[in-house]
Design a protein around this motif. Structure first.
Motif, short mmCIF file in Angstrom:
data_model
loop_
_atom_site.label_atom_id
_atom_site.label_comp_id
_atom_site.label_asym_id
_atom_site.label_seq_id
_atom_site.Cartn_x
_atom_site.Cartn_y
_atom_site.Cartn_z
N GLY A 14 4.10 2.24 11.54
CA GLY A 14 3.38 1.20 10.83
C GLY A 14 4.09 -0.13 10.81
O GLY A 14 5.14 -0.32 11.42
N ALA A 15 3.47 -1.03 10.08
CA ALA A 15 3.99 -2.39 9.99
C ALA A 15 4.98 -2.48 8.82
O ALA A 15 5.52 -1.49 8.38
CB ALA A 15 2.84 -3.36 9.83
N HIS A 16 5.14 -3.67 8.32
CA HIS A 16 6.11 -3.91 7.25
C HIS A 16 5.67 -3.28 5.94
O HIS A 16 4.56 -3.51 5.48
CB HIS A 16 6.32 -5.41 7.06
CG HIS A 16 6.80 -6.08 8.31
ND1 HIS A 16 8.09 -5.95 8.76
CD2 HIS A 16 6.16 -6.84 9.21
CE1 HIS A 16 8.22 -6.61 9.89
NE2 HIS A 16 7.06 -7.17 10.19
N ALA B 81 -2.91 -4.45 -1.80
CA ALA B 81 -3.75 -5.45 -2.47
C ALA B 81 -5.20 -4.98 -2.57
O ALA B 81 -5.84 -5.14 -3.62
CB ALA B 81 -3.69 -6.77 -1.72
N HIS B 82 -5.73 -4.39 -1.52
CA HIS B 82 -7.14 -3.97 -1.52
C HIS B 82 -7.39 -2.81 -2.48
O HIS B 82 -8.50 -2.66 -2.99
CB HIS B 82 -7.57 -3.58 -0.10
CG HIS B 82 -9.05 -3.47 0.04
ND1 HIS B 82 -9.71 -2.27 -0.14
CD2 HIS B 82 -9.99 -4.40 0.32
CE1 HIS B 82 -11.00 -2.48 0.03
NE2 HIS B 82 -11.21 -3.75 0.31
N LEU C 131 0.05 6.16 -1.90
CA LEU C 131 1.30 6.69 -2.43
C LEU C 131 2.42 5.68 -2.21
O LEU C 131 2.56 5.13 -1.12
CB LEU C 131 1.69 7.99 -1.74
CG LEU C 131 0.94 9.24 -2.11
CD1 LEU C 131 1.49 10.42 -1.31
CD2 LEU C 131 1.01 9.53 -3.59
N MET C 132 3.21 5.46 -3.25
CA MET C 132 4.40 4.62 -3.10
C MET C 132 5.44 5.43 -2.34
O MET C 132 5.42 6.67 -2.39
CB MET C 132 4.93 4.22 -4.48
CG MET C 132 3.98 3.35 -5.28
SD MET C 132 4.67 2.80 -6.85
CE MET C 132 4.71 4.33 -7.78
N ARG D 150 1.16 3.74 5.06
CA ARG D 150 0.01 2.89 4.71
C ARG D 150 0.29 2.13 3.42
O ARG D 150 -0.55 2.00 2.54
CB ARG D 150 -1.29 3.70 4.58
CG ARG D 150 -1.75 4.34 5.87
CD ARG D 150 -2.01 3.36 7.00
NE ARG D 150 -3.15 2.51 6.70
CZ ARG D 150 -3.24 1.24 7.07
NH1 ARG D 150 -2.28 0.67 7.73
NH2 ARG D 150 -4.29 0.54 6.77
N PHE D 151 1.53 1.64 3.31
CA PHE D 151 1.94 0.88 2.13
C PHE D 151 2.24 -0.56 2.53
O PHE D 151 3.21 -1.15 2.11
CB PHE D 151 3.15 1.55 1.47
CG PHE D 151 3.30 1.17 0.01
CD1 PHE D 151 2.43 1.68 -0.94
CD2 PHE D 151 4.29 0.32 -0.40
CE1 PHE D 151 2.56 1.34 -2.27
CE2 PHE D 151 4.43 -0.03 -1.73
CZ PHE D 151 3.56 0.49 -2.67
N GLU D 152 1.36 -1.12 3.39
CA GLU D 152 1.48 -2.52 3.75
C GLU D 152 0.73 -3.34 2.70
O GLU D 152 -0.09 -2.81 1.96
CB GLU D 152 0.86 -2.79 5.14
CG GLU D 152 1.57 -2.10 6.28
CD GLU D 152 0.99 -0.74 6.62
OE1 GLU D 152 0.04 -0.29 5.94
OE2 GLU D 152 1.49 -0.12 7.56
#
Length: 177
Positions: free
Chosen positions: A125-127, A51-52, A101-102, A44-46
């Motif tokens: 996930g995505a990118h 940004a949000h 988390l990074m 979940r680091f897209e």
């Protein structure tokens, strides 16, 4: 670049994850050699999550400007709200555990949970925001990490391009898990 079939340790592995960076030998046989864990991991680091969150991720002023520009386009209500309401600082958000988390932090968490270099990880996930350089610590300490782009061809991905990447992640997980 992902190291395939390489079980050698990097020079920082011991300092980053301590005992989890070392193989456990008993005589000449590797303990738990027959056991190999499988983990489907979604960071979940897209960019939308990053940004949000209003957090900082070590990229300095350039990253802050990039994320603010993304917010202006994709989260205009949040940008407007920031003008009238006081939000916690990025430091406060991180100390409260409210930042994603990074990947570098995820490495430490996985090692702390007992996952080791032999663990096979499917990265769902995505990118990932920051691309392959952001994933360097993860791919170095977990060389058996793969993504859908590594497992299937672009021709196999193409029918799913108009759908959520979650559908494809689920299919891969069910097939290979």
């Amino acid at each position: 670049m992902m190291r395939r079939n390489d079980t050698g340790f990097g020079h920082l592995d011991h300092y980053l994850v301590g005992q989890f960076s070392q193989s456990k030998w008993k005589g000449q046989k590797l303990r738990e050699a027959k056991k190999s864990r499988y983990l489907a991991l979604h960071l979940r680091f897209e960019i939308n999550m990053v940004a949000h969150s209003l957090c900082e991720f070590g990229g300095g002023e350039e990253e802050n400007c990039e994320l603010e520009a993304y917010r202006e386009i994709h989260f205009p209500a949040l940008v407007e709200l920031k003008k009238t309401k006081r939000f916690p600082s990025p430091t406060e958000l991180r100390s409260e555990g409210l930042c994603p988390l990074m990947p570098e932090e995820t490495v430490l968490m996985l090692a702390g949970l007992g996952f080791n270099r032999r663990t096979h990880i499917y990265l769902a996930g995505a990118h990932i925001y920051g691309g392959s350089s952001r994933l360097a610590a993860l791919t170095t300490l977990f060389p058996n990490l793969v993504t859908k782009e590594k497992l299937i061809s672009s021709a196999e991905i193409e029918p799913f391009l108009n759908f959520s990447s979650q559908i494809l992640d689920e299919m891969i997980y069910l097939r290979d898990g």
